[in-house]
Enzyme design. Sequence first.
Site, short mmCIF file in Angstrom:
data_model
loop_
_atom_site.label_atom_id
_atom_site.label_comp_id
_atom_site.label_asym_id
_atom_site.label_seq_id
_atom_site.Cartn_x
_atom_site.Cartn_y
_atom_site.Cartn_z
N ASP A 142 -7.93 -5.19 -0.29
CA ASP A 142 -8.48 -6.08 -1.33
C ASP A 142 -8.25 -7.55 -1.03
O ASP A 142 -8.91 -8.41 -1.61
CB ASP A 142 -7.85 -5.73 -2.69
CG ASP A 142 -8.35 -4.39 -3.18
OD1 ASP A 142 -7.54 -3.46 -3.30
OD2 ASP A 142 -9.57 -4.27 -3.38
N HIS A 155 0.85 -1.19 0.00
CA HIS A 155 0.00 0.00 0.00
C HIS A 155 0.88 1.23 0.00
O HIS A 155 1.94 1.25 0.62
CB HIS A 155 -0.91 0.02 1.24
CG HIS A 155 -2.08 0.94 1.10
ND1 HIS A 155 -1.98 2.29 1.31
CD2 HIS A 155 -3.35 0.70 0.71
CE1 HIS A 155 -3.16 2.84 1.09
NE2 HIS A 155 -4.01 1.92 0.72
C1 SDX Z 1 -6.28 -0.09 -3.02
O1 SDX Z 1 -4.56 4.44 -2.06
C2 SDX Z 1 -5.53 3.82 -1.49
O2 SDX Z 1 -6.03 4.19 -0.45
C3 SDX Z 1 -6.04 2.60 -2.25
C4 SDX Z 1 -7.03 1.75 -1.48
C5 SDX Z 1 -8.33 2.48 -1.25
O3 SDX Z 1 -9.00 2.18 -0.26
O4 SDX Z 1 -8.74 3.24 -2.15
O5 SDX Z 1 -6.47 1.37 -0.23
C6 SDX Z 1 -7.41 0.49 -2.26
O6 SDX Z 1 -6.09 0.24 -4.15
C7 SDX Z 1 -5.35 -1.06 -2.33
C8 SDX Z 1 -4.18 -1.49 -3.24
C9 SDX Z 1 -4.66 -2.61 -4.17
N1 SDX Z 1 -3.60 -2.93 -5.15
C10 SDX Z 1 -2.92 -4.09 -5.11
O7 SDX Z 1 -3.08 -4.97 -4.26
C11 SDX Z 1 -1.93 -4.27 -6.25
C12 SDX Z 1 -0.59 -4.79 -5.71
N2 SDX Z 1 0.02 -3.73 -4.92
C13 SDX Z 1 1.01 -2.92 -5.54
O8 SDX Z 1 1.05 -2.81 -6.89
C14 SDX Z 1 1.50 -1.76 -4.70
O9 SDX Z 1 1.71 -2.21 -3.44
C15 SDX Z 1 0.64 -0.52 -4.68
C16 SDX Z 1 0.31 -0.06 -6.05
C17 SDX Z 1 -0.61 -0.76 -3.91
C18 SDX Z 1 1.45 0.55 -3.97
O10 SDX Z 1 2.55 0.71 -4.72
P1 SDX Z 1 3.64 1.84 -4.45
O11 SDX Z 1 3.36 2.61 -3.23
O12 SDX Z 1 3.81 2.59 -5.71
O13 SDX Z 1 4.90 0.96 -4.09
P2 SDX Z 1 6.01 0.62 -5.14
O14 SDX Z 1 5.38 0.19 -6.43
O15 SDX Z 1 6.98 1.75 -5.15
O16 SDX Z 1 6.69 -0.69 -4.50
C19 SDX Z 1 7.71 -0.56 -3.50
C20 SDX Z 1 8.45 -1.89 -3.52
C21 SDX Z 1 8.87 -2.30 -4.91
O17 SDX Z 1 9.97 -3.16 -4.73
P3 SDX Z 1 11.42 -2.72 -5.30
O18 SDX Z 1 11.22 -2.49 -6.78
O19 SDX Z 1 11.73 -1.43 -4.56
O20 SDX Z 1 12.31 -3.87 -4.95
O21 SDX Z 1 7.57 -2.94 -3.08
C22 SDX Z 1 7.37 -3.85 -4.15
C23 SDX Z 1 7.75 -3.14 -5.43
O22 SDX Z 1 8.15 -4.07 -6.40
N3 SDX Z 1 5.94 -4.17 -4.15
C24 SDX Z 1 5.46 -5.37 -4.42
C25 SDX Z 1 4.08 -5.24 -4.25
N4 SDX Z 1 3.77 -3.99 -3.88
C26 SDX Z 1 4.94 -3.32 -3.83
N5 SDX Z 1 6.06 -6.51 -4.78
C27 SDX Z 1 5.25 -7.59 -4.98
N6 SDX Z 1 3.90 -7.54 -4.83
C28 SDX Z 1 3.29 -6.41 -4.48
N7 SDX Z 1 1.96 -6.38 -4.32
#
Ligand code: SDX
Length: 379
Positions: free
Chosen positions: A315, A264
């Site tokens: 989710d 998140h």
């Molecule tokens: C919702 O914003 C809100 O409030 C949203 C929400 C709401 O109520 O409206 O809470 C609802 O949208 C929840 C999120 C649902 N999405 C997912 O489950 C999709 C999977 N999650 C990710 O794609 C990610 O965690 C996000 C998009 C939710 C947040 O991404 P960020 O803040 O942009 O984090 P990032 O992409 O910079 O990741 C940081 C690191 C990275 O690793 P490195 O490249 O630095 O090694 O964490 C890793 C990412 O690769 N990472 C994940 C991951 N989420 C982050 N790796 C594997 N699986 C994941 N799910």
Amino acid sequence: MKMNVEIKEGLEGIIACKTSISRVDIEDGKAVLEYRGYNIHDLARYSTYEETAYLLLFGELPTKKELKAFEEELKDLRDLPAQIIGLLTHLPPFTHPMVVLRTAISYLGSMDKEKHFMDYEHSIQKAKSLIAKIPTIIAYFHRIRTGQNLVHPNPDLGHAENFLYMLKGEVPDRIEARALDVDLILHADHELNASTFAARIAASTLADMYACVVAATGTLMGPLHGGAAQKVIEMLREIAVPWRAEEYVLKKLERKERIMGFGHRIYRNVMDPRTIELRNLAKKLAKMKDSKWFEIAEEVAKAVYKHKGLLPNVDFYSACVYACLGIPDDLFIPIFAMGRIAGWTAHIIEQYVNNRLIRPRALYIGEKGKKYIPLRERG
Ligand code: SDX
């Protein structure tokens, strides 16, 4: 523009507006989520979706009389115009229900002669109508695409209960109805998430309520936002048994793939308070239904935390809740919208009231000052 500007491509940490609708904070190492100052745990435990929607829209908990009147108004607005039912009948049955939802909302807007009124009273009326009609749009489309008769709204049933009734054709038991009611409360608002921000951007141009909600609906569908819930259940189905969870997670991480339902932007190393509530709900429903989804989910959560240090988000366990309620996978995101519509419309109205056009800048990195070559000289 100076080249040494700092760019935040995900706008992370950028405060883009003021709001009094919901607060997300990390206090003493714990995440706090409040709607209009009321803690999400109290609302999940003691409120209903109708009461929470009233709170988000009007800023205060209703009196008994106010709540009754609000509930009756929503009931009176549940039915769909014949033209919308016609649309649901003519859209291809393979259309994703989120595409159906944004199309139907847009069509509703085309039928509202007063859609261009952004004043408070008109906006509240449109908000009530959308809160009331979205469950009917979702349930009716599902009945039509599966060749079943429409089950019309039942005024004796509450908001969540009536949705399950229209979807499945039978009055749900109390526990199931309450589970969905709590789920909708937990999804009702979440500060400036991507879909709410999209709605506020549209509202900042004074676009009408329907246009703003269509912008939000389209944004929610993305798998990095609300679309994750459907991806979660597809993942759990693929894993199928708890002992395959860790192997599945390791393979995804080795392929540098994201695991849906985890991570998140705000809740970095703290548990989303909604996840705590939804995990309890999923555990209770799975026990009641003798369903395997919760057990598989727990193994996935353990493996993702062990190998990537990520926590489940809103989710993740909501996917288990919906699966236990027998809701089709591709209706998970529309149900997220069914909850979030209260927050979206509250933010749209808040944006209309204290409006300032939202228009950031971009750092240009392309080529500059090129000479125009007439077509005949370009070969
Ligand atoms: C919702 O914003 C809100 O409030 C949203 C929400 C709401 O109520 O409206 O809470 C609802 O949208 C929840 C999120 C649902 N999405 C997912 O489950 C999709 C999977 N999650 C990710 O794609 C990610 O965690 C996000 C998009 C939710 C947040 O991404 P960020 O803040 O942009 O984090 P990032 O992409 O910079 O990741 C940081 C690191 C990275 O690793 P490195 O490249 O630095 O090694 O964490 C890793 C990412 O690769 N990472 C994940 C991951 N989420 C982050 N790796 C594997 N699986 C994941 N799910």
